[in-house]
Scaffold this active site. Structure first.
Site, PDB file in Angstrom:
ATOM      1  N   GLU A 230       0.734  -1.324   0.062  1.00 28.93           N
ATOM      2  CA  GLU A 230      -0.134  -0.033  -0.080  1.00 28.93           C
ATOM      3  C   GLU A 230       0.967   1.289  -0.023  1.00 28.93           C
ATOM      4  O   GLU A 230       0.327   2.325  -0.326  1.00 28.93           O
ATOM      5  CB  GLU A 230      -0.842   0.096   1.321  1.00 28.93           C
ATOM      6  CG  GLU A 230      -1.889  -1.068   1.121  1.00 28.93           C
ATOM      7  CD  GLU A 230      -3.038  -0.906  -0.091  1.00 28.93           C
ATOM      8  OE1 GLU A 230      -3.318   0.227  -0.263  1.00 28.93           O
ATOM      9  OE2 GLU A 230      -3.172  -1.776  -0.730  1.00 28.93           O
TER      10      GLU A 230
ATOM     11  N   SER B   5     -29.410 -32.068 -16.845  1.00 30.21           N
ATOM     12  CA  SER B   5     -30.475 -31.657 -17.851  1.00 30.21           C
ATOM     13  C   SER B   5     -31.284 -30.344 -17.614  1.00 30.21           C
ATOM     14  O   SER B   5     -31.922 -29.850 -18.376  1.00 30.21           O
ATOM     15  CB  SER B   5     -31.288 -32.836 -18.262  1.00 30.21           C
ATOM     16  OG  SER B   5     -30.915 -33.956 -18.901  1.00 30.21           O
TER      17      SER B   5
END
Length: 736
Positions: free
Chosen positions: A86, A338
């Site tokens: 950072e 399916s």
């Protein structure tokens, strides 16, 4: 020179005036801005969860699980991870990294957008705890002023300690103590190099880099932090190599609550990108779509036949809100089997005008360039309609249609339904639900709700709105439906899925006294099944059921079995007081009368002729944009011929599949009926006499629905004289 001097003076004056104006604006905009030190500690707060009636159902007390960690108890490697990721110059600047700000400004200007940030750890701490989330110049100036005050008031170690104790790590975790416990089940003092690097990576975008929701992105981000730590000399090469090969953490049971609906609320809450999580630290209310009655019902629903885990969901089709949700296995991605066929194959093919519900298709063993799918138990039905193929969940027709549609086009429709498919899964097995990751039950249910909503998709949601403690609306859901299928396509697909209930694999639902559409699905191997689905819907609700085990333990459960039974019980309970309305027909659907003989014999869709017997026709529905144009010729005006064979008269008839025939014969001025009824292509009269003249009359007819005979025109055939047989000539005629 004088001109140059004047220009220089003018420019200097402009610069000085601009600087003065900017300084004045800075002091005016930041007037009264000062650090509120109490905000560096989490407030005593909680989140109240409410159902769809505004009644409290739960409460999250953040302050109870939050612990502040002393700076000395945080490992150096963890501090280094955050500084490397950072703010590498944290200990050398005074809160503002001007070089970094200038570099970021040039990068963003070149890109034409915000590509790179320049906030230091000190600025992030101020922004997260002291300010609103608005992106304005005034807020930025306040941030700068407060950052200067912060640096004057606290040491670098104190600033880093406050930062690590308040930063948001996702999953409602604030501070490194909560994060260490949630992700690793550890105290912060026990964190290792790769663990510290992962936490430093997560804070960049908690929604995108969580190891529990996006492991691939998280791994790449963690290793990027490790590489930066090595580059900055924070870890050795051997430590870097060892750390980057360490696995990411896996979700633990203690990471989630025992309530499925609340788990889902928390998950959705932490993924909302519309506001800063720091705004929510002061307490808030989460309004959900929960129907408490149905939630309690499905949470307790069980049968004596249960032999696996299960997930159940009820979605309101109008609001796209989740009324109830329960899972014993978590919100898993599973192969849909399916259950994907209507979404990946049939609805897209109807939309593309490739098929209609009655389109004939041959169900037979087929090799698709080396891919040889099979039906259940290797049973094949020959020629069937598309709607029957879907109702019986036949595999070969689905693959044939997908092959014609194209896998890429199918995947484009699935993408619109928020059902993305990996590139490695883009093949014909997609028609049968064969894929690497699959879909979650809420995702699949939301896609089916699209059909119930006339083809418009919106994801389902658990959270309706979020209010702050003082009543400010922080978030309010506003689902914007996106059209995926035309309304007529949705209408036809609904009718096909209604057929699945009436005669197909979901027929357990046919006992319900209202219209239900449904599709089942099963995934597994010859040794057993891993996933069994039933997704059903009415005009008002979509009900999804999945059964299986998180560890892929095998069962003998099929989608049309226990999941369908659960769906029936849920729908029965849902509508015990008032049944839903039936589905309505779309104005762009047309009814066509088809030639049944051509359909059964030649397997083509052809409009019936105007005079065709009703017994040889059937009626089907089509989109206006895709109905048959070919029509059977006018049957009542056929053509007939006559011939002699072996002293018998043979009359060749036509259209015997459609009509009965009345045949008369005239001989010696006397007319008699010699045949009346159903003929087989031709009629033979063997009662004729040699040397006599005959005239035949042929008249087609059919019997209408009232039992009456409807006659066509009578046709007179040419006269025929039966020739005399020639005398037999002896073999030894020359000897006579």
């Amino acid at each position: 020179m004088k001109v140059f001097a004047k220009i220089t003076i003018i420019l200097l004056c402009i610069l000085l005036a601009s600087a003065a104006a900017a300084t004045s604006y800075y002091f005016i905009a930041t007037r009264g801005t000062h650090l509120e030190t109490e905000k560096f500690s989490l407030a005593q707060n909680c989140a109240v969860i409410l159902d769809n009636g505004g009644n409290k159902v739960s409460e999250i007390n953040f302050s109870q699980k939050h612990k502040t960690v002393n700076f000395a108890k945080i490992p150096t490697c963890v501090k280094d991870a955050f500084i490397s990721a950072e703010d590498k110059n944290f200990y050398s600047h005074h809160g503002l990294d001007y070089k970094r700000m200038i570099r970021a400004a040039f990068t963003n200007l070149r890109a034409g957008s915000f590509k790179q940030g320049a906030s230091t750890i000190s600025q992030q701490l101020v922004k997260n705890t002291q300010l609103s989330n608005e992106k304005t110049l005034t807020r930025k100036l306040k941030e700068i002023k407060l950052t200067r005050q912060l640096e004057k008031k606290y040491s670098k170690d104190e600033i880093l300690e406050m930062y690590l104790n308040t930063i948001y790590f996702g999953h409602t975790c604030y501070g490194i103590s909560e994060a260490a416990d949630f992700y690793f089940g550890k105290e912060p003092s026990e964190l290792t190099i790769p663990e510290g690097a992962m936490l430093a990576a997560v804070i960049r975008s908690p929604n995108n880099y969580s190891p529990f929701t996006n492991s691939e992105k998280c791994l790449n981000a963690r290793n990027s932090v490790l590489r930066r730590m090595f580059t900055l000399g924070k870890i050795s090469e051997s430590e870097y190599e060892t750390a980057k090969n360490q696995p990411l953490p896996q979700p633990r049971e203690t990471s989630f609550s025992s309530d499925s609906y609340l788990d889902a609320v928390y998950e959705e809450f932490q993924n909302l990108p519309l506001f800063s999580p720091y705004k929510l630290r002061e307490g808030f209310r989460i309004y959900t779509y929960m129907d408490k009655t149905m939630q309690e019902y499905i949470s307790q629903l069980t049968t004596d036949a249960d032999r696996s885990g299960k997930s159940l969901i009820i979605c309101d089709n109008q609001t796209r809100g989740v009324s109830a949700y329960y899972s014993t296995e978590g919100n898993l991605r599973r192969q849909p089997g399916s259950a994907v066929k209507p979404l990946a194959v049939y609805a897209p093919a109807i939309e593309e005008n490739l098929i209609s519900p009655c389109t004939p298709i041959c169900d037979e063993a087929t090799d698709f360039g080396g891919y040889t799918p099979a039906n259940y138990h290797d049973k094949y039905c020959g020629w069937v309609s598309v709607q029957d193929a879907l109702a019986q969940s036949l595999n070969i027709p689905a693959v044939k249609i997908l092959n014609e549609l194209g896998v890429e086009k199918s995947c484009a429709y699935l993408q619109k339904l928020n059902l993305p498919v990996l590139d490695t899964d883009k093949n014909l097995s997609l028609a049968l639900g064969g894929m690497t990751e699959g879909f979650t039950l809420p995702e699949l249910s939301a896609a089916y709700a699209t059909l119930a909503n006339g083809g418009q998709f919106a994801p389902v949601s658990f959270i309706r709105k979020i209010e702050s403690e003082d009543g400010e609306i922080l978030y309010e859901r506003d689902p914007l439906p996106v059209r995926v299928f035309s309304s007529d396509t949705a209408c036809l697909t609904n009718k096909m899925l209604r057929g699945c209930v009436q005669t197909g694999t979901a027929k357990k639902l046919n006992t319900l006294p209202f219209e239900v559409c449904a599709k089942t699905g099963t995934s597994g191997t010859e040794k057993g099944n891993t996933d069994a689905w039933t997704i059903s819907y009415t005009t008002r609700h979509t009900v999804g059921v999945w059964m299986g085990n998180a560890d892929n333990g095998l069962t003998n459960i099929t989608g049309g079995g226990l999941p369908c039974h659960y769906a029936m019980l849920i729908l029965k309970k849902q509508y015990q007081n008032a049944v839903p309305k039936n589905f309505t027909d779309d104005p762009d659907i047309v009814s066509c009368t088809l030639d049944k003989i051509a359909y059964d014999k030649d397997h083509v869709l052809r409009l019936a002729s105007q005079n065709q017997p009703t017994a040889t026709t059937f009626t089907q529905l089509f989109r206006k944009s895709n109905y048959p144009k070919d029509q059977t010729s006018d049957l009542i005006t056929g053509s007939y011929s006559l011939r002699l064979e072996n002293n018998a008269v043979i009359i060749d008839l036509c259209q015997t599949e459609y009509y009965n025939y009345l045949i008369k014969r005239e001989n010696k001025s006397k007319t008699t009926t010699i045949f009346e009824g159903k003929a087989n292509q031709s009629f033979q009269d063997s009662t004729v006499k040699v040397g006599e003249k005959y005239v035949y009359f042929v008249r087609p007819y059919f019997i209408n629905d009232k039992g009456e005979c409807v006659y066509g025109d009578e046709f007179r055939l040419p006269a025929v004289i039966i020739p005399k047989k020639p005398k037999d000539i002896p073999d030894n005629w020359w000897e006579r």
